[in-house]
Design an enzyme around this catalytic site. Sequence first.
Site, short mmCIF file in Angstrom:
data_model
loop_
_atom_site.label_atom_id
_atom_site.label_comp_id
_atom_site.label_asym_id
_atom_site.label_seq_id
_atom_site.Cartn_x
_atom_site.Cartn_y
_atom_site.Cartn_z
N HIS A 199 -9.96 -5.56 -2.88
CA HIS A 199 -8.62 -5.75 -2.31
C HIS A 199 -8.71 -6.08 -0.84
O HIS A 199 -9.61 -5.63 -0.13
CB HIS A 199 -7.73 -4.53 -2.54
CG HIS A 199 -8.33 -3.23 -2.11
ND1 HIS A 199 -9.26 -2.55 -2.88
CD2 HIS A 199 -8.16 -2.48 -1.00
CE1 HIS A 199 -9.61 -1.44 -2.26
NE2 HIS A 199 -8.98 -1.37 -1.11
N HIS A 204 -6.50 -5.80 2.69
CA HIS A 204 -5.36 -5.17 3.35
C HIS A 204 -4.74 -6.20 4.31
O HIS A 204 -5.46 -6.80 5.13
CB HIS A 204 -5.82 -3.98 4.20
CG HIS A 204 -6.38 -2.83 3.44
ND1 HIS A 204 -5.66 -1.69 3.14
CD2 HIS A 204 -7.62 -2.62 2.92
CE1 HIS A 204 -6.43 -0.83 2.48
NE2 HIS A 204 -7.63 -1.38 2.33
N ASP A 236 0.87 -1.19 0.00
CA ASP A 236 0.00 0.00 0.00
C ASP A 236 0.90 1.24 0.00
O ASP A 236 1.86 1.33 0.77
CB ASP A 236 -0.90 -0.01 1.25
CG ASP A 236 -2.02 1.01 1.15
OD1 ASP A 236 -3.18 0.61 1.15
OD2 ASP A 236 -1.72 2.24 1.05
N ILE A 237 0.61 2.16 -0.89
CA ILE A 237 1.45 3.34 -1.09
C ILE A 237 1.40 4.30 0.11
O ILE A 237 2.29 5.11 0.31
CB ILE A 237 1.03 4.08 -2.40
CG1 ILE A 237 2.15 4.96 -2.93
CG2 ILE A 237 -0.23 4.88 -2.22
CD1 ILE A 237 3.27 4.20 -3.54
P1 AMP Z 1 -9.80 1.45 0.39
O1 AMP Z 1 -10.40 1.40 -1.01
O2 AMP Z 1 -10.60 2.29 1.32
O3 AMP Z 1 -9.56 0.06 0.93
O4 AMP Z 1 -8.39 2.14 0.28
C1 AMP Z 1 -7.58 1.98 -0.86
C2 AMP Z 1 -6.15 1.78 -0.46
O5 AMP Z 1 -5.38 1.72 -1.64
C3 AMP Z 1 -5.56 2.90 0.42
O6 AMP Z 1 -4.97 2.32 1.58
C4 AMP Z 1 -4.52 3.54 -0.50
O7 AMP Z 1 -3.38 4.00 0.21
C5 AMP Z 1 -4.18 2.43 -1.45
N1 AMP Z 1 -3.73 2.87 -2.77
C6 AMP Z 1 -4.33 3.77 -3.57
N2 AMP Z 1 -3.63 3.92 -4.71
C7 AMP Z 1 -2.55 3.11 -4.61
C8 AMP Z 1 -1.43 2.83 -5.46
N3 AMP Z 1 -1.29 3.42 -6.65
N4 AMP Z 1 -0.50 1.95 -5.01
C9 AMP Z 1 -0.63 1.34 -3.83
N5 AMP Z 1 -1.66 1.56 -2.98
C10 AMP Z 1 -2.61 2.44 -3.37
#
Ligand code: AMP
Length: 129
Positions: free
Chosen positions: A92, A94, A28-29
């Site tokens: 996704h 986590h 996660d970025i």
């Molecule tokens: P959620 O949809 O609420 O589960 O959150 C989306 C997650 O994706 C967040 O924790 C972001 O930090 C992560 N995220 C968004 N864009 C990217 C990316 N390009 N690379 C890695 N993680 C990402």
Amino acid sequence: MTIFSKIVAGEIPCYKIAEDENFFAFLDINPVNWGHTLVIPKREEDYIFDLSDDELGGMMAFTKKVASAIKKAIPCRKVGMAVLGLEVPHAHIHLIPLQNEGDMDFRHKVENPTPEKMKEIAEKIAAGF
Ligand code: AMP
């Protein structure tokens, strides 16, 4: 195409952990803790519970292998698992290394996840996959 599909396609960079035919894992970025990893199906589906039973089962088996690699690489008591999906419309999971329950707080973020440190962590986890 979702942002995560672009990552799978190599159009957007990521700190890759692992992939197989159907699933992909990367850091996660904006991590809530060092080693915070996302696992996705390569097939686009917004809501995780719209995946078929087989796909969800396969995703869990892949996620289990990723969690095991995280646990080997990052000092932690357990690896926690969460599903939110409020931000990115591509299912996704986590995975977050835990020392205590506060480590699962999504309002908390790692302060300065430098590219060097993220790369180092991704390589360490990937090596144990
Ligand atoms: P959620 O949809 O609420 O589960 O959150 C989306 C997650 O994706 C967040 O924790 C972001 O930090 C992560 N995220 C968004 N864009 C990217 C990316 N390009 N690379 C890695 N993680 C990402």
